[in-house]
Design an enzyme around this catalytic site. Structure first.
Site, PDB file in Angstrom:
ATOM      1  N   LYS A 113      44.288  44.246  40.113  1.00 46.16           N
ATOM      2  CA  LYS A 113      42.810  44.204  40.103  1.00 46.16           C
ATOM      3  C   LYS A 113      42.178  44.079  41.488  1.00 46.16           C
ATOM      4  O   LYS A 113      41.252  44.841  41.809  1.00 46.16           O
ATOM      5  CB  LYS A 113      42.326  43.073  39.180  1.00 46.16           C
ATOM      6  CG  LYS A 113      42.604  43.349  37.698  1.00 46.16           C
ATOM      7  CD  LYS A 113      42.281  42.119  36.845  1.00 46.16           C
ATOM      8  CE  LYS A 113      42.531  42.364  35.365  1.00 46.16           C
ATOM      9  NZ  LYS A 113      42.351  41.098  34.573  1.00 46.16           N
TER      10      LYS A 113
ATOM     11  N   VAL B 137      50.137  39.080  34.007  1.00 44.79           N
ATOM     12  CA  VAL B 137      50.817  38.573  32.814  1.00 44.79           C
ATOM     13  C   VAL B 137      52.296  38.958  32.730  1.00 44.79           C
ATOM     14  O   VAL B 137      53.001  38.475  31.844  1.00 44.79           O
ATOM     15  CB  VAL B 137      50.124  38.979  31.488  1.00 44.79           C
ATOM     16  CG1 VAL B 137      48.815  38.249  31.300  1.00 44.79           C
ATOM     17  CG2 VAL B 137      49.950  40.474  31.378  1.00 44.79           C
TER      18      VAL B 137
ATOM     19  N   TYR C 218      43.193  52.326  33.173  1.00 39.86           N
ATOM     20  CA  TYR C 218      43.337  50.928  33.601  1.00 39.86           C
ATOM     21  C   TYR C 218      44.697  50.368  33.174  1.00 39.86           C
ATOM     22  O   TYR C 218      45.376  49.679  33.952  1.00 39.86           O
ATOM     23  CB  TYR C 218      42.186  50.107  32.997  1.00 39.86           C
ATOM     24  CG  TYR C 218      42.449  48.625  32.962  1.00 39.86           C
ATOM     25  CD1 TYR C 218      42.361  47.843  34.113  1.00 39.86           C
ATOM     26  CD2 TYR C 218      42.819  47.998  31.767  1.00 39.86           C
ATOM     27  CE1 TYR C 218      42.628  46.484  34.071  1.00 39.86           C
ATOM     28  CE2 TYR C 218      43.089  46.642  31.724  1.00 39.86           C
ATOM     29  CZ  TYR C 218      42.994  45.889  32.881  1.00 39.86           C
ATOM     30  OH  TYR C 218      43.276  44.540  32.839  1.00 39.86           O
TER      31      TYR C 218
ATOM     32  N   TYR D 275      41.110  33.056  37.126  1.00 37.14           N
ATOM     33  CA  TYR D 275      40.335  32.962  35.877  1.00 37.14           C
ATOM     34  C   TYR D 275      39.771  31.559  35.665  1.00 37.14           C
ATOM     35  O   TYR D 275      39.184  30.996  36.571  1.00 37.14           O
ATOM     36  CB  TYR D 275      41.192  33.372  34.675  1.00 37.14           C
ATOM     37  CG  TYR D 275      41.967  34.629  34.877  1.00 37.14           C
ATOM     38  CD1 TYR D 275      41.313  35.832  35.105  1.00 37.14           C
ATOM     39  CD2 TYR D 275      43.359  34.624  34.866  1.00 37.14           C
ATOM     40  CE1 TYR D 275      42.028  37.000  35.280  1.00 37.14           C
ATOM     41  CE2 TYR D 275      44.084  35.793  35.033  1.00 37.14           C
ATOM     42  CZ  TYR D 275      43.402  36.978  35.246  1.00 37.14           C
ATOM     43  OH  TYR D 275      44.105  38.121  35.422  1.00 37.14           O
TER      44      TYR D 275
ATOM     45  N   SER E 204      47.612  42.340  36.136  1.00 39.21           N
ATOM     46  CA  SER E 204      46.303  42.020  36.740  1.00 39.21           C
ATOM     47  C   SER E 204      46.344  41.889  38.252  1.00 39.21           C
ATOM     48  O   SER E 204      45.283  41.808  38.885  1.00 39.21           O
ATOM     49  CB  SER E 204      45.760  40.726  36.149  1.00 39.21           C
ATOM     50  OG  SER E 204      45.261  40.978  34.869  1.00 39.21           O
TER      51      SER E 204
END
Ligand code: GLN
Length: 435
Positions: A67, A261, A191, A243, A64
């Protein structure tokens, strides 16, 4: 003498090393094979110095942490309007893989949760690119942030794709709302490939430092994205990057950040440094346990919280005095430091309070090392108003901190290299830069 910073980093790693709480991400089976004991931390300064300790050259997948960078590429490639029409900027307070979209528009809430990140991936590159070209655009873009050519981990990619039911479900929902306009599986595949880009903690720190350095990679010197995009990306990282732990993070650590992660964690401190840590075991939010501890420590040890208010800068107006006498006397306001809005307000106020009786007024910028756009405009407006009131105004600006000053309608200013140059009687004065 050895630098103090690697020793500090080694000490910080030593403090968190024994914490074996948390679990490696299990939902991507291939990630579970990574050594959970790995631990590293890197600081990269905005002028390209890299300090590290521990496992800083071990490769792992970016996940992530890709992102914010892909979001930056989408903004650069498609523009703000096109991206904002499809991805919001509101913190969701939910887990990264929550299947949540804005109820009326179907827009994902922000680009840091998977729904938004999958959409941002679909917006990277030009609209006519096929999925493979888009992946290449993304890997190329991530590489520019890192300053070296990055590759993907095919095993992790295949492993995630085999279990990508949730991301596929999200993509199908996005397709049904018209947020995605092509085959959802192809977008998820791209992705997931983006998430499987291999990086080291050193790469991640350099990527973060590129954000901290206004979009210019400190090592390659390449401008990867423009400043307006950096501001957008850092804002979204600050509010949404962690998050459902984003609020805790913003108050405790206070550094725009993003976790992945595989155990990576980055922070970008505007104008100062990029930070990266690597430690695979995760807390229930999906953030690296020891990475979070390290960032908490870095922030409090070194006062890195972005909301930490610096002590009021030393007075911008260092002195306000007269040079010479008689009709040639000059009122000199000697300025200093970095001048932004608050400093410019002081200059305006000092000028008003002084209400100089002398015809000649000089603003001495010799000790000013920076002046931002608004401060420059305010200073020039003061110059203009002084001219209209009958003053002859000088800028003492030996290093052209204010290049080509134009006070506008009815304003006039003479640029000189020193107060002595301004002191010369008007008929002898250097006309350099006079407008
Ligand atoms: N590839 C991962 C996913 O989509 C990335 C998640 C993460 O790093 N938080 O599930």
């Amino acid at each position: 003498m050895r630098s103090v910073i690697p020793d500090y980093l080694t000490e910080a790693l030593g403090d968190v090393e024994s914490d074996s709480s948390g679990e490696s991400a299990g939902y991507i089976p291939e990630l579970a094979t990574a050594d959970p004991e790995r631990l590293g931390a890197v600081f990269a300064t905005v002028d390209g110095e890299v300090y590290g300790a521990g496992d800083i050259d071990t490769e792992f997948t970016i996940q992530s942490i890709s992102k914010p960078f892909t979001y930056a590429l989408a903004l650069a490639d498609r523009g703000f309007d096109a991206v904002l029409a499809k991805v919001g900027v509101e913190p969701s307070g939910e887990a990264f893989n929550q299947i949540s979209l804005e109820s009326d528009t179907g827009r994902p809430l922000n680009p840091m949760i998977n729904a938004g990140a999958i959409t941002a991936h679909s917006l990277a590159g030009s609209p006519d690119m096929d999925p493979a070209q888009r992946v290449e655009r993304v890997v190329h873009g991530l590489s520019a942030f890192a300053g070296r050519r990055l590759t993907t981990d095919e095993a992790v990619c295949a492993s995630e794709m085999e279990h990508a039911h949730r991301n596929l479900a999200i993509a199908h929902m996005l397709r049904s709302h018209g947020i995605l306009t092509e085959d959802p599986r192809a977008v998820v595949d791209g992705y997931v490939r983006q998430c499987s880009v291999l990086v080291t903690a050193r790469d991640l720190a350099m990527m973060a430092a590129t954000l901290a350095n206004r979009g210019v990679n400190p090592l390659s010197g390449e401008r990867v994205i423009r400043e307006r995009v950096v501001r957008q990306v850092l804002s979204v990282m600050f509010t949404c990057g962690m998050y459902d732990a984003a609020g805790d993070w913003a108050t405790q650590v206070g550094i725009p950040a993003k976790s992945g992660v595989a155990g990576g964690l980055i922070g970008a401190l505007p104008g100062q440094i990029g930070i990266a840590t690597f430690s695979p075991r995760l807390d229930p939010h999906g953030n690296s346990v020891r990475g979070v501890s390290l960032f908490e420590r870095f922030s409090s040890d070194m006062g890195l919280h972005v909301m930490e208010v610096p002590p009021a800068a030393r007075a911008v107006v260092r002195s306000n005095h007269l040079v010479g006498s008689g009709p040639n006397a000059i009122r000199v306001l000697q300025l200093q430091g970095g001048v932004g809005f608050a400093g410019a307000e002081k200059i305006v106020r000092e000028t008003l309070d002084t209400a100089p009786r002398e015809v000649r007024v000089a603003f001495d910028l010799t000790r000013v090392y920076s002046i931002d756009d608004v401060a420059r405009r305010m200073l020039l407006e003061v110059v203009r108003r002084l001219t209209l009131d009958g003053h002859d105004v000088y800028l003492v600006d030996p290093e052209s901190i204010v290049p080509d000053p134009d006070p506008g309608d009815g304003g006039r200013v003479t640029v000189v290299g020193s107060v002595e140059q301004a002191e010369a009687p008007p008929h002898e004065e250097a006309q350099r830069g006079s407008v």
